[in-house]
Design a protein around this motif. Structure first.
Motif, PDB file in Angstrom:
ATOM      1  N   VAL A 111       0.863  -1.187   0.000  1.00 27.04           N
ATOM      2  CA  VAL A 111       0.000   0.000   0.000  1.00 27.04           C
ATOM      3  C   VAL A 111       0.895   1.230   0.000  1.00 27.04           C
ATOM      4  O   VAL A 111       1.824   1.334   0.795  1.00 27.04           O
ATOM      5  CB  VAL A 111      -0.945   0.032   1.218  1.00 27.04           C
ATOM      6  N   ARG A 112       0.617   2.144  -0.894  1.00 28.87           N
ATOM      7  CA  ARG A 112       1.403   3.372  -1.026  1.00 28.87           C
ATOM      8  C   ARG A 112       0.501   4.579  -0.783  1.00 28.87           C
ATOM      9  O   ARG A 112      -0.533   4.719  -1.430  1.00 28.87           O
ATOM     10  CB  ARG A 112       2.018   3.482  -2.425  1.00 28.87           C
ATOM     11  N   PRO A 147      -4.673   6.434  -0.850  1.00 29.69           N
ATOM     12  CA  PRO A 147      -3.681   5.356  -0.917  1.00 29.69           C
ATOM     13  C   PRO A 147      -4.032   4.363  -2.024  1.00 29.69           C
ATOM     14  O   PRO A 147      -5.213   4.121  -2.311  1.00 29.69           O
ATOM     15  CB  PRO A 147      -3.771   4.709   0.467  1.00 29.69           C
ATOM     16  N   SER A 184      -5.770  -4.814   3.414  1.00 26.17           N
ATOM     17  CA  SER A 184      -4.495  -4.085   3.393  1.00 26.17           C
ATOM     18  C   SER A 184      -4.714  -2.584   3.495  1.00 26.17           C
ATOM     19  O   SER A 184      -4.019  -1.889   4.257  1.00 26.17           O
ATOM     20  CB  SER A 184      -3.721  -4.419   2.114  1.00 26.17           C
ATOM     21  N   TYR A 188      -3.476  -0.338   6.648  1.00 27.83           N
ATOM     22  CA  TYR A 188      -2.615   0.813   6.408  1.00 27.83           C
ATOM     23  C   TYR A 188      -3.239   2.074   7.003  1.00 27.83           C
ATOM     24  O   TYR A 188      -2.553   2.876   7.658  1.00 27.83           O
ATOM     25  CB  TYR A 188      -2.389   0.980   4.910  1.00 27.83           C
ATOM     26  N   CYS A 192      -1.455   4.276   9.819  1.00 24.86           N
ATOM     27  CA  CYS A 192      -1.135   5.685   9.552  1.00 24.86           C
ATOM     28  C   CYS A 192      -1.780   6.603  10.573  1.00 24.86           C
ATOM     29  O   CYS A 192      -1.167   7.583  11.015  1.00 24.86           O
ATOM     30  CB  CYS A 192      -1.598   6.080   8.151  1.00 24.86           C
ATOM     31  N   ILE A 202       3.772   7.149   7.622  1.00 26.48           N
ATOM     32  CA  ILE A 202       4.065   5.864   6.976  1.00 26.48           C
ATOM     33  C   ILE A 202       3.782   6.064   5.489  1.00 26.48           C
ATOM     34  O   ILE A 202       2.626   6.056   5.058  1.00 26.48           O
ATOM     35  CB  ILE A 202       3.232   4.718   7.558  1.00 26.48           C
ATOM     36  N   ASP A 204       4.660   4.249   2.834  1.00 25.77           N
ATOM     37  CA  ASP A 204       4.174   3.022   2.192  1.00 25.77           C
ATOM     38  C   ASP A 204       4.573   1.843   3.060  1.00 25.77           C
ATOM     39  O   ASP A 204       5.410   1.963   3.969  1.00 25.77           O
ATOM     40  CB  ASP A 204       4.701   2.872   0.763  1.00 25.77           C
ATOM     41  N   THR A 205       3.963   0.709   2.785  1.00 26.94           N
ATOM     42  CA  THR A 205       4.287  -0.493   3.562  1.00 26.94           C
ATOM     43  C   THR A 205       3.849  -1.717   2.779  1.00 26.94           C
ATOM     44  O   THR A 205       3.097  -1.611   1.799  1.00 26.94           O
ATOM     45  CB  THR A 205       3.592  -0.463   4.939  1.00 26.94           C
ATOM     46  N   LYS A 206       4.336  -2.865   3.210  1.00 29.12           N
ATOM     47  CA  LYS A 206       3.884  -4.112   2.585  1.00 29.12           C
ATOM     48  C   LYS A 206       3.403  -5.078   3.667  1.00 29.12           C
ATOM     49  O   LYS A 206       3.986  -5.150   4.751  1.00 29.12           O
ATOM     50  CB  LYS A 206       4.982  -4.749   1.738  1.00 29.12           C
ATOM     51  N   MET A 223       4.486  -3.278   9.468  1.00 31.09           N
ATOM     52  CA  MET A 223       4.822  -1.858   9.573  1.00 31.09           C
ATOM     53  C   MET A 223       6.075  -1.619  10.414  1.00 31.09           C
ATOM     54  O   MET A 223       6.060  -0.926  11.420  1.00 31.09           O
ATOM     55  CB  MET A 223       3.621  -1.057  10.067  1.00 31.09           C
ATOM     56  N   SER A 228       8.554  -0.814   5.534  1.00 35.38           N
ATOM     57  CA  SER A 228       7.841   0.456   5.379  1.00 35.38           C
ATOM     58  C   SER A 228       8.817   1.600   5.176  1.00 35.38           C
ATOM     59  O   SER A 228      10.004   1.489   5.484  1.00 35.38           O
ATOM     60  CB  SER A 228       7.005   0.757   6.631  1.00 35.38           C
TER      61      SER A 228
END
Length: 292
Positions: A111-112, A147, A184, A188, A192, A202, A204-206, A223, A228
């Motif tokens: 997620v960006r 996002p 997701s 996120y 955030c 934050i 972005d993160t996966k 996170m 991230s």
């Protein structure tokens, strides 16, 4: 600073070693041991970062306790497992989690919320990020209007490859892909919201997920500075790269070191190692409000 652990050892227990984690198989459960290894540009670097594994583990446990999605964490009590008699428990304490075993979904859920890294490079070329069209006129580090979900093919080794949502649907099914996307984005947003109250963006993160009894389970790490981009909110300004609490400091040093990214990577200087460790610890303390 604590001693660096580059590799753990449990005699006789099946193990799979990733770039950072050693994962031991205890039949219905797994033992996740976060080493102090650090990777960049698809290479594990020769020296580790003090306290890194503990930060990743403690911060993941913090998020597991806060987020609304079910997760795989069971306990940090190592005596819950039948460990070999000669196990050095002290070397594993603080960096280990006993987790449930799941069927891992072979897609990374990225997620960006801001335009950075490979997303910024793609946007400059095509006005898109992972094929998703974005408005004109955005700058480096710009906050995105909303996002975006940009999945990646989960590579066992080497670089994870960005894929479209349609490719994700073809691989794992539309219903599961849609649920993972929604979970997701929700996780996120929750992360955030909390991080901003602590002065951290934050960017972005996966996330990674598994399936257990037909239920989606959040697994692996959550996170952290490894998964991230963390930016200090009080220093944020679109139009440039940002100061960070993650391993961008290491990437920046490698970029200017002259390394070609194909040969064995160079050893990090002591000051880069120490400054990276400090950044990881700062991220943990700010996000959790707890002393490390």
């Amino acid at each position: 600073m604590s001693a660096v652990l580059l590799q753990s050892s449990l005699h006789g227990i099946p193990v799979r070693r990733g770039k950072v984690r050693d994962v031991y198989d205890f039949d219905d459960r797994l033992l996740f041991v976060a080493s102090d290894r650090i990777s960049a540009f698809d290479h594990v670097l020769p020296n580790g970062i003090p306290c890194k594994g503990e930060v990743l583990t403690r911060l993941s446990q913090f998020w597991f306790s806060r987020l609304s999605v079910r997760n795989h964490f069971l306990t940090s009590d190592l005596t819950a497992l039948p460990l070999p008699a000669d196990t050095d428990i002290q070397s594993l304490a603080g960096r280990s989690m006993v987790v449930m075993k799941t069927s891992v979904v072979p897609v990374e859920c990225v997620v960006r919320g801001y335009l950075a890294g490979s997303g910024w490079k793609e946007y400059c070329q095509s006005g898109t990020v992972c094929g998703i069209p974005l408005p004109e006129g955005l700058q480096e580090s710009s906050r995105l209007p909303t996002p975006i979900f940009t999945p990646a093919d989960k590579a066992e080794s080497g670089h994870d490859e960005n894929i479209s949502f349609e490719q994700m649907c073809a691989r794992i099914g539309t219903e599961l892909a849609s649920r993972l996307r929604d979970i997701s984005l929700q996780a996120y947003a929750e992360g955030c919201s909390h991080a901003l109250t602590k002065g951290i963006i934050i960017a972005d993160t996966k996330f990674e997920f598994g399936i257990k009894d037909d239920e989606i389970i959040l697994i692996d790490e959550v996170m952290t500075p490894d998964s991230s981009r963390f930016w200090p909110e009080d220093q944020y300004e679109a139009g440039r790269g940002q100061a960070s609490y993650d391993k961008q400091y290491v990437r920046d040093w490698l970029e200017q070191s002259g390394w070609d990214k194909n040969s064995p990577p160079p050893e990090l200087p002591d000051d880069v190692v120490q400054q990276t460790s400090i950044r990881y610890i700062d991220a943990y303390e700010q996000l959790t409000g707890l002393p490390f």
